[in-house]
Design an enzyme around this catalytic site. Sequence first.
Site, PDB file in Angstrom:
ATOM      1  N   SER A 138       5.983  59.736 101.812  1.00  0.00           N
ATOM      2  CA  SER A 138       6.435  59.569 100.303  1.00  0.00           C
ATOM      3  C   SER A 138       5.219  58.770  99.633  1.00  0.00           C
ATOM      4  CB  SER A 138       7.683  58.881 100.133  1.00  0.00           C
ATOM      5  OG  SER A 138       8.791  59.955 100.145  1.00  0.00           O
ATOM      6  N   LYS A 141       3.334  60.194  96.583  1.00  0.00           N
ATOM      7  CA  LYS A 141       4.078  60.312  95.115  1.00  0.00           C
ATOM      8  C   LYS A 141       3.238  59.297  94.311  1.00  0.00           C
ATOM      9  CE  LYS A 141       8.841  60.850  96.411  1.00  0.00           C
ATOM     10  NZ  LYS A 141       8.880  60.763  97.609  1.00  0.00           N
ATOM     11  N   SER A 331      11.813  56.435  95.470  1.00  0.00           N
ATOM     12  CA  SER A 331      11.317  57.443  96.248  1.00  0.00           C
ATOM     13  C   SER A 331      12.130  58.737  96.100  1.00  0.00           C
ATOM     14  CB  SER A 331      11.287  57.136  97.578  1.00  0.00           C
ATOM     15  OG  SER A 331      10.108  58.048  98.099  1.00  0.00           O
TER      16      SER A 331
END
Length: 498
Positions: A138, A141, A331
């Site tokens: 993640s 992102k 997230s």
Amino acid sequence: MTNSTGGEQLRARPPRRRGSAVKGSGTSWPLALAALVLLVLAIPGALLVAPGFRGPDAPAPAPTPPSWQQAPATLSAPQVLATLQPSAPTPVPAVVAAQVEPVLKADGGGTFTGMVQDALTGQVLFDRGGAEGRVPASNLKLLTAVAALRTLGPDHRFTTKVVQGPAVGQVVLVSGGDVLLGAGESRPGQTMGHAGLATLAALTVQALQAAGTTGEIKVLVDDSLFTGPALNPNWQPGDVEAGEIAPVYPLALNSARFDPAVTTGPRPEDSAKAAAEEFAGRLRAAGAGAGLTVAAGVERSPGGAQTTGAVLAAAESATVAEQVDLMLQVSDNYLAETMGRMAALATGRPGSNDGATAAATAELAAAGVTPDAVKLVDVCGLAMGNQVTARQFTDVVRAITTGADARLRAALDGFPVGGLSGTLDTRYGDATTSGGAGLVRAKTGTLNTVLALSGYVVDADGRLLVFSFIGNGLTPGAAGNKVALDRAATALAGCGCR
């Protein structure tokens, strides 16, 4: 008989009768004893009865509370970080390495790469395989945040509209990219639920009434904004089943959750249709007193409404900056995929997965980050096919914190804070990491064999440092791996590395 002597006449005393009590006689002690016994028995009774006549006792005075519980006489000075000074000393790379190397160790299998840079100058202070492509989880992102802020702008909002349908008695709910819709009234102070379907339905009824519309209304939905497969084939079926992600549509309630408070478990398989059905129910309730009924069932508008019908009502989302902050804090995979597609549309690309990955890569280069070796197969980081280097992440964090594009500053609030917020709220609590609590701000990344942490921290000398640590091939569930990441970041926070 009389006695004349002494000139006084005397009378003889009669004899005493047996058993008679005479004052001063020793036979009176039983009565005294009985009286004493009655007196002794009466005292406790009197003590029991007396409170009823004199009322309750006065309450005992409350003890004085300890000093730390008392209202302060004066307010203490606020404790905040000092303003960053460009003149603060830059850490010595060898000293930084001596602090980070011993703690950045894998627990079991796998390896960590890492990079630390001075935020102002870009000087590399630590480099362990920083140019090696890694699965970033993640942390990806961060790239999506840069793409969204650069292409859409921090203040941009997504609009969900209701328009007249292609046939009489039809209305179309037209998606605009807002997947954080709420079912109830709009909540302007919130990011999730900023636009509410109950409010949108009430506005729609007002418009229909003003137009003289009565009778039955049929609700259609237009979700043609996005194209291509709704479900990325690079995602593992188990992740979809666990609710880590769902088929991506440009219209959803609660970021495609049944309940915004329940962030695990199954999601709607068709979030656009689920949102339209909720809207139809709200429209039915709002129109009940206005001579309107709503037909059961929701259908997709054939070919999309293309916004050709007259607009009846509209509701705007929270800003892109607010949505980016939420995406980074918790997230949110679904929100990240939506942001990537909206960034693609803003640059003239299709609103698809391919458009999103292309937009993220292009905006990386436009932000001054060399995109060599970058490989993206999604924009949320759930796929194992992504490849990004630790150096590219530190360059991204530098662009956000100190780069020339001020639009990227909007992402700063989205970085979770160690021990306090977001995906770092339960970390930095033991003796080896508590020194980083409240100081380390970083995006997390977690897959079965992947852990990553990229962010920034002000060191003990007041120097802003950016960092990225990425572990691949790690032993699933090994407790020491997250601790290793947190210890490395904590070492930077306490570094007076000169």
